[in-house]
Design an enzyme around this catalytic site. Structure first.
Site, mmCIF file in Angstrom:
data_model
loop_
_atom_site.group_PDB
_atom_site.id
_atom_site.type_symbol
_atom_site.label_atom_id
_atom_site.label_comp_id
_atom_site.label_asym_id
_atom_site.label_seq_id
_atom_site.Cartn_x
_atom_site.Cartn_y
_atom_site.Cartn_z
ATOM 1 N N GLY A 26 0.832 -1.211 0.000
ATOM 2 C CA GLY A 26 0.000 0.000 0.000
ATOM 3 C C GLY A 26 0.857 1.247 0.000
ATOM 4 O O GLY A 26 2.089 1.188 0.097
ATOM 5 N N THR A 28 1.180 3.646 2.233
ATOM 6 C CA THR A 28 1.883 4.021 3.463
ATOM 7 C C THR A 28 3.056 3.064 3.690
ATOM 8 O O THR A 28 4.176 3.512 3.992
ATOM 9 C CB THR A 28 0.925 4.000 4.673
ATOM 10 O OG1 THR A 28 -0.350 4.524 4.258
ATOM 11 C CG2 THR A 28 1.444 4.849 5.807
ATOM 12 N N ASP A 81 2.895 -3.077 8.145
ATOM 13 C CA ASP A 81 1.930 -3.031 7.048
ATOM 14 C C ASP A 81 0.966 -1.871 7.274
ATOM 15 O O ASP A 81 0.865 -1.334 8.385
ATOM 16 C CB ASP A 81 1.162 -4.373 7.021
ATOM 17 C CG ASP A 81 0.540 -4.655 5.660
ATOM 18 O OD1 ASP A 81 0.517 -3.750 4.793
ATOM 19 O OD2 ASP A 81 0.063 -5.785 5.454
ATOM 20 N N ASP A 84 -6.693 -0.251 6.335
ATOM 21 C CA ASP A 84 -7.742 0.616 5.773
ATOM 22 C C ASP A 84 -8.608 1.238 6.854
ATOM 23 O O ASP A 84 -9.087 2.363 6.698
ATOM 24 C CB ASP A 84 -8.597 -0.188 4.794
ATOM 25 C CG ASP A 84 -7.755 -0.676 3.636
ATOM 26 O OD1 ASP A 84 -7.172 0.175 2.946
ATOM 27 O OD2 ASP A 84 -7.634 -1.887 3.450
ATOM 28 N N LYS A 94 -8.281 -4.716 6.309
ATOM 29 C CA LYS A 94 -7.208 -4.568 5.336
ATOM 30 C C LYS A 94 -7.637 -5.195 4.019
ATOM 31 O O LYS A 94 -8.612 -5.915 3.956
ATOM 32 C CB LYS A 94 -5.942 -5.272 5.845
ATOM 33 C CG LYS A 94 -5.294 -4.523 6.995
ATOM 34 C CD LYS A 94 -4.024 -5.191 7.524
ATOM 35 C CE LYS A 94 -3.050 -5.601 6.486
ATOM 36 N NZ LYS A 94 -2.652 -4.549 5.546
ATOM 37 N N GLY A 97 -5.883 -2.604 -0.947
ATOM 38 C CA GLY A 97 -4.936 -2.719 -2.063
ATOM 39 C C GLY A 97 -4.973 -4.090 -2.721
ATOM 40 O O GLY A 97 -4.176 -4.367 -3.621
ATOM 41 N N GLU A 103 -1.120 -10.787 2.961
ATOM 42 C CA GLU A 103 -0.907 -9.955 4.160
ATOM 43 C C GLU A 103 -1.295 -10.735 5.416
ATOM 44 O O GLU A 103 -0.600 -10.678 6.429
ATOM 45 C CB GLU A 103 -1.736 -8.672 4.070
ATOM 46 C CG GLU A 103 -1.183 -7.676 3.066
ATOM 47 C CD GLU A 103 -2.061 -6.453 2.859
ATOM 48 O OE1 GLU A 103 -1.529 -5.425 2.451
ATOM 49 O OE2 GLU A 103 -3.283 -6.535 3.100
HETATM 50 C C1 5RP Z 1 -3.450 -3.674 0.890
HETATM 51 C C2 5RP Z 1 -3.715 -3.184 2.249
HETATM 52 C C3 5RP Z 1 -3.134 -1.874 2.623
HETATM 53 O O1 5RP Z 1 -2.317 -2.051 3.720
HETATM 54 C C4 5RP Z 1 -4.249 -0.935 2.933
HETATM 55 O O2 5RP Z 1 -5.097 -0.886 1.812
HETATM 56 C C5 5RP Z 1 -3.731 0.466 3.242
HETATM 57 O O3 5RP Z 1 -3.181 1.044 2.116
HETATM 58 P P1 5RP Z 1 -2.773 2.572 2.053
HETATM 59 O O4 5RP Z 1 -1.622 2.739 2.985
HETATM 60 O O5 5RP Z 1 -2.412 2.805 0.605
HETATM 61 O O6 5RP Z 1 -3.956 3.372 2.452
HETATM 62 O O7 5RP Z 1 -4.368 -3.791 3.056
HETATM 63 O O8 5RP Z 1 -4.146 -4.844 0.620
#
Ligand code: 5RP
Length: 223
Positions: A26, A28, A81, A84, A94, A97, A103
């Site tokens: 993702g 972050t 990690d 969301d 989560k 992404g 994950e």
């Molecule tokens: C991917 C995820 C990500 O960790 C989650 O979507 C957060 O992403 P971002 O930091 O772009 O908001 O679970 O599958």
């Protein structure tokens, strides 16, 4: 430096030499991996990464971070990690992404899990963010209708071109638009018991530390 960058930088401080580190997915986690790559190159930080998606694999390889697969390591010291949504009792959604299956595999094989998020991810209760459910392709239309009948307001995850999104493991994703989830444990159990469901994006009792990027600075919360 934006909030996500600052949080990613802070999260990288948890990594020490000789660790086996789960590398999240993702936007972050991206900044965390960037910082880690810099530390590998500049400080000679000696770590082995275990990735949570093909995208993260590409990123880590571009930074010369040494990698092993989940099956090649005995255990993972620490996984960092994104998320969301994080509720005020530290349960998470989560998979925004699309990487929830790998994950969850990496997280559940990690001694410690750190989530790195910006403050918009911290909510009272989970469910405003659509809950991703990874399903095998065969019979998935029937499963979709079953979820519809249950009132879970499913939608297919699509690519920008309008095709169905296919995960790194070759499955489809169905997003559930639930509003507020009454009982995360009950829903988790119900979803995983549906034949055809591979995994879902409720990450329960997983996280040990949350790194929250805020306008006024980065906060580290021990759970
Ligand atoms: C991917 C995820 C990500 O960790 C989650 O979507 C957060 O992403 P971002 O930091 O772009 O908001 O679970 O599958």
């Amino acid at each position: 430096m934006n909030i996500k960058q600052q949080a990613g930088l802070k999260a990288a401080e948890f990594v020490q030499s000789e660790m086996i580190v789960g590398l999240g997915t993702g936007s972050t986690a991206y900044y965390f991996i960037e910082t880690l790559g810099k530390r590998v190159a500049e400080e000679g930080l000696n770590i082995t990464g275990v990735v949570t998606s093909n995208k993260t694999k590409e990123h880590a390889l571009s930074l010369d971070i040494p990698l092993k697969s989940l099956d090649e390591v005995d255990s993972i010291d620490l996984t960092i990690d994104g998320a969301d949504e994080i509720s005020n009792d530290f349960q998470g959604i989560k998979g925004g992404g699309g990487a929830l299956l790998f994950e969850k595999l990496v997280a559940s094989n990690s001694d410690r899990n750190v989530w790195v998020v910006d403050e918009s991810k911290c909510v009272g209760a989970l469910g405003t963010f659509p809950l991703p459910v990874e399903v095998v392709k065969y019979g998935s239309d029937r499963l979709f209708r079953k979820l519809e009948k249950k009132g879970y307001k499913p939608s297919w995850r699509n690519t920008e071109l309008g095709d169905r999104y296919i995960t790194d493991d070759g499955n489809y994703l169905i997003d559930l638009h639930l509003g507020q989830i009454e009982s995360v444990y009950h829903l988790s159990k119900e979803l995983i018991q549906l034949v055809g469901v591979v995994e879902h994006g409720l990450f329960l009792d997983t996280v040990d530390t949350v790194v929250v990027g805020k306008k006024e600075g980065t906060e580290v919360i021990s759970v």
